[in-house]
Design a protein around this motif. Structure first.
Motif, PDB file in Angstrom:
ATOM      1  N   SER A   7      86.387  72.047  36.313  1.00 26.46           N
ATOM      2  CA  SER A   7      85.341  71.284  35.637  1.00 26.46           C
ATOM      3  C   SER A   7      84.003  71.478  36.321  1.00 26.46           C
ATOM      4  N   SER A  93      84.420  61.342  30.206  1.00 25.58           N
ATOM      5  CA  SER A  93      83.433  62.240  29.598  1.00 25.58           C
ATOM      6  C   SER A  93      83.669  63.678  30.038  1.00 25.58           C
ATOM      7  N   ASN A  97      84.451  67.124  27.881  1.00 20.32           N
ATOM      8  CA  ASN A  97      83.490  68.221  27.967  1.00 20.32           C
ATOM      9  C   ASN A  97      83.553  68.819  29.378  1.00 20.32           C
ATOM     10  N   ARG A  99      83.272  71.703  30.738  1.00 18.86           N
ATOM     11  CA  ARG A  99      82.292  72.705  31.182  1.00 18.86           C
ATOM     12  C   ARG A  99      80.929  72.108  31.435  1.00 18.86           C
ATOM     13  N   ASP A 101      78.731  71.438  29.132  1.00 20.84           N
ATOM     14  CA  ASP A 101      77.741  71.910  28.154  1.00 20.84           C
ATOM     15  C   ASP A 101      77.064  70.723  27.485  1.00 20.84           C
ATOM     16  N   THR A 102      75.771  70.848  27.287  1.00 22.43           N
ATOM     17  CA  THR A 102      75.041  69.789  26.604  1.00 22.43           C
ATOM     18  C   THR A 102      74.562  70.220  25.227  1.00 22.43           C
TER      19      THR A 102
END
Length: 110
Positions: A7, A93, A97, A99, A101-102
């Motif tokens: 992560s 959270s 997600n 990685r 990424d936003t």
């Protein structure tokens, strides 16, 4: 043994009555949470509602501890459900997600 943590959001720690747990948002933890709660969203709702079973269940899964769940529940209760719950939301959270990424993925152009 669990596979190496990948992560982008890293490992966090929670201490319950002097015992520190390493929280790792891994595939294994995600699968345990999905099995226990029926999905990550249900786990987020349980933690956000400060449900003792939910908070302890998520912590148990993401710490990958071999301690009995009932012991984790007791420690969460004694430490304070709300205090521990707010520390678990970022971990959940990260499971949704991993990685970090936003932005949504870009569509390749041809």
């Amino acid at each position: 043994m669990a596979s190496p943590h990948k992560s982008a959001l890293g490992v966090t720690y929670v201490t319950l009555l002097g015992v520190t747990y390493e929280l790792r948002p891994t595939l294994r933890a995600c699968q345990q949470i999905e099995t226990r709660f029926g999905g990550l969203r249900a786990a987020v709702i349980a933690v956000d509602n400060w449900a003792l079973d939910g908070v302890a269940g998520v912590l148990h899964a993401v710490s990958e501890t071999t301690e009995p769940l009932d012991l984790i529940k007791e420690r969460v209760f004694e430490e304070g459900v709300a205090l521990i719950a707010k520390q678990l939301i970022p971990v959940l959270s990260a499971l949704m997600n991993p990685r970090g990424d936003t932005e949504p993925p870009k569509t390749p152009t041809t």
